[in-house]
Motif scaffolding. Structure first.
Motif, short mmCIF file in Angstrom:
data_model
loop_
_atom_site.label_atom_id
_atom_site.label_comp_id
_atom_site.label_asym_id
_atom_site.label_seq_id
_atom_site.Cartn_x
_atom_site.Cartn_y
_atom_site.Cartn_z
N VAL A 137 40.69 55.22 68.96
CA VAL A 137 39.76 54.12 69.18
C VAL A 137 39.65 53.30 67.90
O VAL A 137 39.95 53.79 66.79
CB VAL A 137 38.33 54.62 69.57
CG1 VAL A 137 38.35 55.38 70.89
CG2 VAL A 137 37.73 55.47 68.46
N GLN A 138 39.21 52.05 68.03
CA GLN A 138 38.89 51.24 66.85
C GLN A 138 37.41 51.41 66.54
O GLN A 138 36.55 51.17 67.39
CB GLN A 138 39.22 49.76 67.10
CG GLN A 138 38.98 48.91 65.87
CD GLN A 138 39.28 47.44 66.12
OE1 GLN A 138 39.76 47.06 67.19
NE2 GLN A 138 39.00 46.59 65.12
N LEU A 139 37.12 51.83 65.31
CA LEU A 139 35.73 52.08 64.91
C LEU A 139 35.13 50.89 64.15
O LEU A 139 33.91 50.70 64.18
CB LEU A 139 35.65 53.33 64.04
CG LEU A 139 36.08 54.64 64.71
CD1 LEU A 139 36.12 55.77 63.69
CD2 LEU A 139 35.13 54.99 65.86
N THR A 190 32.30 48.72 65.70
CA THR A 190 32.52 48.35 67.10
C THR A 190 31.53 49.12 67.96
O THR A 190 30.73 49.94 67.46
CB THR A 190 33.96 48.72 67.52
OG1 THR A 190 34.10 50.14 67.44
CG2 THR A 190 34.99 48.05 66.63
N ALA A 191 31.58 48.90 69.27
CA ALA A 191 30.70 49.65 70.18
C ALA A 191 30.98 51.14 70.07
O ALA A 191 30.05 51.98 70.02
CB ALA A 191 30.90 49.16 71.61
N ALA A 192 32.26 51.50 70.02
CA ALA A 192 32.62 52.92 69.86
C ALA A 192 32.15 53.44 68.51
O ALA A 192 31.70 54.58 68.38
CB ALA A 192 34.14 53.10 70.01
N LEU A 225 29.79 56.73 67.54
CA LEU A 225 30.18 57.78 66.61
C LEU A 225 29.19 57.87 65.44
O LEU A 225 28.86 58.97 64.98
CB LEU A 225 31.59 57.53 66.08
CG LEU A 225 32.11 58.59 65.10
CD1 LEU A 225 32.14 59.97 65.77
CD2 LEU A 225 33.49 58.23 64.55
N PHE A 226 28.72 56.72 64.97
CA PHE A 226 27.76 56.73 63.86
C PHE A 226 26.49 57.49 64.25
O PHE A 226 25.99 58.32 63.48
CB PHE A 226 27.41 55.29 63.45
CG PHE A 226 26.41 55.22 62.34
CD1 PHE A 226 26.77 55.48 61.04
CD2 PHE A 226 25.08 54.89 62.62
CE1 PHE A 226 25.83 55.42 60.00
CE2 PHE A 226 24.14 54.82 61.61
CZ PHE A 226 24.51 55.09 60.29
N ARG A 227 25.97 57.22 65.44
CA ARG A 227 24.76 57.90 65.91
C ARG A 227 24.99 59.42 66.01
O ARG A 227 24.20 60.22 65.52
CB ARG A 227 24.32 57.34 67.25
CG ARG A 227 23.02 57.96 67.77
CD ARG A 227 22.58 57.35 69.09
NE ARG A 227 23.52 57.68 70.17
CZ ARG A 227 24.29 56.80 70.80
NH1 ARG A 227 24.24 55.50 70.48
NH2 ARG A 227 25.10 57.18 71.77
N GLU A 228 26.10 59.79 66.64
CA GLU A 228 26.36 61.21 66.86
C GLU A 228 26.72 61.93 65.56
O GLU A 228 26.30 63.06 65.32
CB GLU A 228 27.48 61.39 67.89
CG GLU A 228 27.18 60.82 69.27
CD GLU A 228 25.98 61.50 69.91
OE1 GLU A 228 25.72 62.67 69.61
OE2 GLU A 228 25.30 60.84 70.73
#
Length: 303
Positions: free
Chosen positions: A45-47, A58-60, A64-67
């Motif tokens: 994915v593009q982060l 990005t949305a992804a 990932l940042f939250r998790e």
């Protein structure tokens, strides 16, 4: 993916710039860029979206940042909890207490102080006579106990003296010696009275009473036994006999009961702390150390 790479990712996301993130992480910019690219390749994915001003999630990347932040926070909490447990600041402790022990100020003060100093430790309190405490130690249901007997006949259990407090006579209010002006009686003068024993033979105050009477030159006449101190005083108030109790019990005011100091040999009641020898629990070590330190700072209790 590992925690190290998650930290790299979070630093870049927070700084919004790879160079600034590299400075914060005390590393060079090219290796950090490679690590971010490896994460994106691994996840497929593009982060980040790159621009001349830096990078933005990005949305992804936001997911990932939250998790990832939650994972690292949980990991740090786990590490800190582990360290606190090793210091004896987390855990639980089962504490036995002889029925008369809470009336000695040392016992409630020690428990309160321990809870204040180690709020992360759960204390479970169990009242029990010496024989009951022994059974719980043998069944591995007890960690430490305030006891009235100088010996606890359980495998691998040590007992240390905390205090010796004077025994006093609890008399029915209509007893002749309770109606005199003297606040002191001779134990031998009670030889014709029936003695109400707290607990069976082999328990602390039962054996202390027997020893005190023998030292005064007589074998006590045994009246109705009582399983607990409150029932003992109730039987005294009802005129069914007298009892020898620790002097701190004088704080218990019951109608029909009068306390008198013993003027002869001044027999003493034992108050000790029992715990399993060699127990590696840091929580237990903290508790024992605190109680023993507090006991050393307190004077012995007189009648």
């Amino acid at each position: 993916m590992d925690l190290r790479r998650l930290r790299y990712f979070i630093a870049v996301a927070q700084e919004g710039h790879i160079t600034r993130a590299a400075e914060r992480l005390d590393m060079q910019q090219p290796p950090l860029s490679r690590q971010i690219s490896l994460i994106e390749r691994e996840l497929n994915v593009q982060l980040f979206r790159r621009s001349s001003r830096g990078v933005e999630l990005t949305a992804a990347g936001h997911v990932l940042f939250r998790e990832a932040t939650a994972v690292l926070n949980d990991f740090e909490r786990a590490i800190e909890a582990t360290r606190r447990a090793a210091r004896g600041e987390l855990g639980s402790l089962c504490v036995g207490i002889a029925p008369t022990a809470p009336f000695n100020p040392l016992v409630p003060d020690a428990i309160r102080t321990f809870r204040e100093q180690f709020p992360g430790v759960s204390l479970v309190l169990h009242e029990g006579l010496s024989n009951e405490i022994v059974a719980q130690f043998n069944d591995n249901q007890m960690d430490v106990a305030f006891v009235r007997a100088p010996q606890v006949h359980a495998d691998g259990v040590d007992v240390t003296l905390l205090q010796r407090e004077a025994l006093v006579a609890a008399l029915p209010s209509h007893h002749p010696l309770a109606r005199t002006r003297s606040k002191t009686v001779s134990l031998k003068s009670l030889a014709n009275d029936q003695f109400i024993m707290i607990g069976p033979a082999g328990t602390g105050l039962h054996d202390e009473t027997m020893a005190a009477c023998r030292a005064a030159g007589f074998i006590p006449r045994l009246g109705q036994p009582a399983p607990r101190i409150t029932s003992t005083l109730g039987l005294v108030a009802a005129g069914l006999g007298i009892a020898l109790v620790p002097s701190t019990m004088q704080s218990v005011r019951m109608k029909g009961v009068v306390y008198r100091a013993l003027g002869d040999a001044s027999p003493k009641a034992f108050l000790g702390l029992a715990w399993r020898r060699g127990d590696p629990s840091p929580v237990l070590k903290n508790f024992v150390s605190l109680v023993r330190t507090m006991a050393k700072r307190r004077p012995q209790v007189s009648g």
